[in-house]
Design a protein around this motif. Sequence first.
Motif, PDB file in Angstrom:
ATOM      1  N   PHE A 248       0.793  -1.055  -0.122  1.00 28.38           N
ATOM      2  CA  PHE A 248       0.152  -0.249  -0.154  1.00 28.38           C
ATOM      3  C   PHE A 248       0.963   1.406   0.086  1.00 28.38           C
ATOM      4  CE2 PHE A 248      -1.971   3.528   2.485  1.00 28.38           C
ATOM      5  CZ  PHE A 248      -2.890   3.382   1.679  1.00 28.38           C
ATOM      6  N   PHE A 249       1.834   1.491   1.030  1.00 19.92           N
ATOM      7  CA  PHE A 249       2.912   2.857   0.521  1.00 19.92           C
ATOM      8  C   PHE A 249       3.663   3.505  -0.372  1.00 19.92           C
ATOM      9  CE2 PHE A 249       2.472   2.534   5.804  1.00 19.92           C
ATOM     10  CZ  PHE A 249       1.443   3.374   5.781  1.00 19.92           C
ATOM     11  N   ILE A 250       3.970   1.753  -1.046  1.00 23.82           N
ATOM     12  CA  ILE A 250       4.814   1.627  -1.935  1.00 23.82           C
ATOM     13  C   ILE A 250       3.834   2.517  -3.013  1.00 23.82           C
ATOM     14  CG2 ILE A 250       5.350   0.203  -4.456  1.00 23.82           C
ATOM     15  CD1 ILE A 250       7.032  -1.073  -2.205  1.00 23.82           C
ATOM     16  N   THR A 251       3.103   1.969  -2.904  1.00 27.59           N
ATOM     17  CA  THR A 251       1.434   2.344  -4.024  1.00 27.59           C
ATOM     18  C   THR A 251       1.492   4.057  -3.871  1.00 27.59           C
ATOM     19  OG1 THR A 251       1.150   0.451  -4.225  1.00 27.59           O
ATOM     20  CG2 THR A 251      -0.581   1.843  -5.351  1.00 27.59           C
ATOM     21  N   PHE A 252       0.836   4.256  -2.535  1.00 29.40           N
ATOM     22  CA  PHE A 252       0.717   5.634  -2.196  1.00 29.40           C
ATOM     23  C   PHE A 252       1.442   6.276  -2.156  1.00 29.40           C
ATOM     24  CE2 PHE A 252       0.876   8.756   1.057  1.00 29.40           C
ATOM     25  CZ  PHE A 252      -0.454   9.624   0.775  1.00 29.40           C
ATOM     26  N   TYR A 253       3.415   5.817  -2.265  1.00 26.28           N
ATOM     27  CA  TYR A 253       4.385   7.196  -2.616  1.00 26.28           C
ATOM     28  C   TYR A 253       4.715   6.647  -4.492  1.00 26.28           C
ATOM     29  CZ  TYR A 253       9.112   7.618  -3.952  1.00 26.28           C
ATOM     30  OH  TYR A 253      10.377   7.698  -4.363  1.00 26.28           O
ATOM     31  N   LEU A 254       4.156   5.992  -5.330  1.00 25.42           N
ATOM     32  CA  LEU A 254       4.161   5.631  -6.741  1.00 25.42           C
ATOM     33  C   LEU A 254       2.881   7.491  -7.174  1.00 25.42           C
ATOM     34  CD1 LEU A 254       4.537   2.703  -7.839  1.00 25.42           C
ATOM     35  CD2 LEU A 254       6.637   3.940  -7.857  1.00 25.42           C
ATOM     36  N   ILE A 255       1.479   6.692  -6.859  1.00 30.01           N
ATOM     37  CA  ILE A 255       0.757   7.998  -7.110  1.00 30.01           C
ATOM     38  C   ILE A 255       1.090   9.571  -6.496  1.00 30.01           C
ATOM     39  CG2 ILE A 255      -1.569   8.733  -6.867  1.00 30.01           C
ATOM     40  CD1 ILE A 255      -2.053   5.863  -6.053  1.00 30.01           C
ATOM     41  N   CYS A 256       1.761   9.499  -5.011  1.00 31.49           N
ATOM     42  CA  CYS A 256       1.880  10.685  -5.053  1.00 31.49           C
ATOM     43  C   CYS A 256       3.132  11.157  -5.632  1.00 31.49           C
ATOM     44  CB  CYS A 256       2.640  10.884  -3.270  1.00 31.49           C
ATOM     45  SG  CYS A 256       1.300  10.797  -2.363  1.00 31.49           S
ATOM     46  N   GLU A 257       4.116  10.468  -6.326  1.00 37.67           N
ATOM     47  CA  GLU A 257       5.590  11.339  -6.690  1.00 37.67           C
ATOM     48  C   GLU A 257       4.994  11.414  -8.292  1.00 37.67           C
ATOM     49  OE1 GLU A 257       9.781   9.509  -7.830  1.00 37.67           O
ATOM     50  OE2 GLU A 257       7.747   8.088  -8.690  1.00 37.67           O
ATOM     51  N   LYS A 258       3.934  10.975  -8.797  1.00 36.90           N
ATOM     52  CA  LYS A 258       2.979  11.211  -9.611  1.00 36.90           C
ATOM     53  C   LYS A 258       2.380  13.083  -9.928  1.00 36.90           C
ATOM     54  CE  LYS A 258       0.325  10.104 -14.527  1.00 36.90           C
ATOM     55  NZ  LYS A 258      -1.309   8.850 -13.975  1.00 36.90           N
ATOM     56  N   LEU A 259       1.424  13.228  -8.760  1.00 35.55           N
ATOM     57  CA  LEU A 259       0.685  13.846  -8.805  1.00 35.55           C
ATOM     58  C   LEU A 259       2.154  15.081  -8.155  1.00 35.55           C
ATOM     59  CD1 LEU A 259      -1.925  12.707  -6.325  1.00 35.55           C
ATOM     60  CD2 LEU A 259      -1.794  13.142  -8.688  1.00 35.55           C
ATOM     61  N   PRO A 275       8.101  -1.024 -12.652  1.00 31.38           N
ATOM     62  CA  PRO A 275       7.952  -2.588 -12.284  1.00 31.38           C
ATOM     63  C   PRO A 275       7.672  -2.654 -10.704  1.00 31.38           C
ATOM     64  CG  PRO A 275       9.926  -1.913 -13.916  1.00 31.38           C
ATOM     65  CD  PRO A 275       9.532  -0.392 -13.027  1.00 31.38           C
ATOM     66  N   LEU A 276       8.114  -1.379  -9.813  1.00 34.70           N
ATOM     67  CA  LEU A 276       7.566  -1.154  -8.433  1.00 34.70           C
ATOM     68  C   LEU A 276       6.265  -1.220  -8.545  1.00 34.70           C
ATOM     69  CD1 LEU A 276      10.311  -1.042  -6.073  1.00 34.70           C
ATOM     70  CD2 LEU A 276       8.678   1.622  -6.329  1.00 34.70           C
ATOM     71  N   PHE A 277       5.478  -0.514  -9.383  1.00 37.75           N
ATOM     72  CA  PHE A 277       4.374  -0.472  -8.887  1.00 37.75           C
ATOM     73  C   PHE A 277       3.596  -2.095  -9.079  1.00 37.75           C
ATOM     74  CE2 PHE A 277      -0.409  -1.581 -11.264  1.00 37.75           C
ATOM     75  CZ  PHE A 277      -0.795  -1.011 -10.026  1.00 37.75           C
ATOM     76  N   PHE A 278       4.312  -3.303  -9.777  1.00 34.30           N
ATOM     77  CA  PHE A 278       3.979  -4.259  -9.616  1.00 34.30           C
ATOM     78  C   PHE A 278       3.663  -5.323  -8.753  1.00 34.30           C
ATOM     79  CE2 PHE A 278       4.002  -2.816 -14.412  1.00 34.30           C
ATOM     80  CZ  PHE A 278       2.138  -3.754 -15.287  1.00 34.30           C
ATOM     81  N   LEU A 279       4.918  -4.699  -8.117  1.00 38.70           N
ATOM     82  CA  LEU A 279       5.505  -5.478  -7.367  1.00 38.70           C
ATOM     83  C   LEU A 279       4.986  -5.127  -5.618  1.00 38.70           C
ATOM     84  CD1 LEU A 279      10.410  -5.311  -7.110  1.00 38.70           C
ATOM     85  CD2 LEU A 279       8.649  -7.080  -7.480  1.00 38.70           C
ATOM     86  N   SER A 280       4.711  -3.838  -5.780  1.00 35.64           N
ATOM     87  CA  SER A 280       3.531  -3.629  -4.734  1.00 35.64           C
ATOM     88  C   SER A 280       2.243  -4.399  -4.670  1.00 35.64           C
ATOM     89  CB  SER A 280       3.372  -2.136  -4.169  1.00 35.64           C
ATOM     90  OG  SER A 280       2.847  -1.171  -6.002  1.00 35.64           O
ATOM     91  N   LEU A 281       1.832  -4.479  -5.849  1.00 35.28           N
ATOM     92  CA  LEU A 281       0.387  -5.138  -6.329  1.00 35.28           C
ATOM     93  C   LEU A 281       0.779  -6.330  -5.498  1.00 35.28           C
ATOM     94  CD1 LEU A 281      -1.908  -4.660  -7.196  1.00 35.28           C
ATOM     95  CD2 LEU A 281      -0.902  -5.660  -9.889  1.00 35.28           C
TER      96      LEU A 281
END
Length: 316
Positions: A248-259, A275-281
């Motif tokens: 969850f926190f990896i996904t949250f970080y990636l979304i915040c980085e994009k925003l 690739p980090l998104f798929f690991l978080s998933l």
Amino acid sequence: MDISVVIPLYNEAESLPELTEWIRRVMEQHSFSYEIILVDDGSKDTSWQVIMDLKKGNEQITGVKFRRNYGKSAALNVGFAAAQGDVVITMDADLQDSPDEIPALYDRVKNQGADLVSGWKQKRYDPPTKTIPTKLFNSVTRSMSGIHNLHDFNCGLKAYHKDVVKSIEVYGEMHRYIPVLAKWAGFTNIQEQVVQHYPRKYGTTKFGPGRFIKGFLDLLSIFFVGKFSKRPMHFFGPIGVISFMIGFFITFYLICEKLMSIAQGTPYRNVTDQPLFFLSLLAIMIGTQLFLTGFIAELISRNSSERNKYQIERVV
């Protein structure tokens, strides 16, 4: 009745007459009331006929015959269920265990208050292929179980208070870890006694190298069941939650980085292109599955009504 002697056996026809006579001699010498329970684990030789013949001359002998080979744990479990003595002694049928040890073992349980006394074959007459792995397993078992005063968990010669054998369930390859089962059942006065070990007189060993793998897996099972059988969520839950939160926190970080990149007008990559998104998933999925596994395990009893049902051909 003072003593029940439970003896699991597989293809030991040659040793049975000598063994039962040795036991009878020891029992009569010390004026014990006793029974001998011989559990034939699907032998392919004449073991059952020998048992029938022996019973004709000794009414203290009881024979149980399995229709097929289930293993030593199954034989012990059935023998424990049939035992009526105040103290239960187990020993192998190959004459490597000495019945002369019985009086001392009986005294430790009956008069000195031990729940279980395990034999220690300090000097063994077995090949290195058997003794070296055994030392390794004993070391691992001591570490995982917390029973540090035993050198040999798997010695066939043991003495039990009757309450112990009526309270534990032995299945799979669990006979190697009966002291651990006894401890998890609440019997903490577990002691050890040095016993004489003799070279095998007849036949060959019935255990192959595969017993080490099975034994290790059963040790893990005992460890898990003993600590988490009543609260499996305490095992699966924390691991599942940690895995889920990492994802969850990896996904949250990636979304915040994009925003933040959009807000600053800088180039960015889609979240799903990394690739980090798929690991978080994957972490989220594994965490969810582990949590649900713990939840379901809380709803299901670990005890199966079929676990210790064996096809017994006859009882004499």
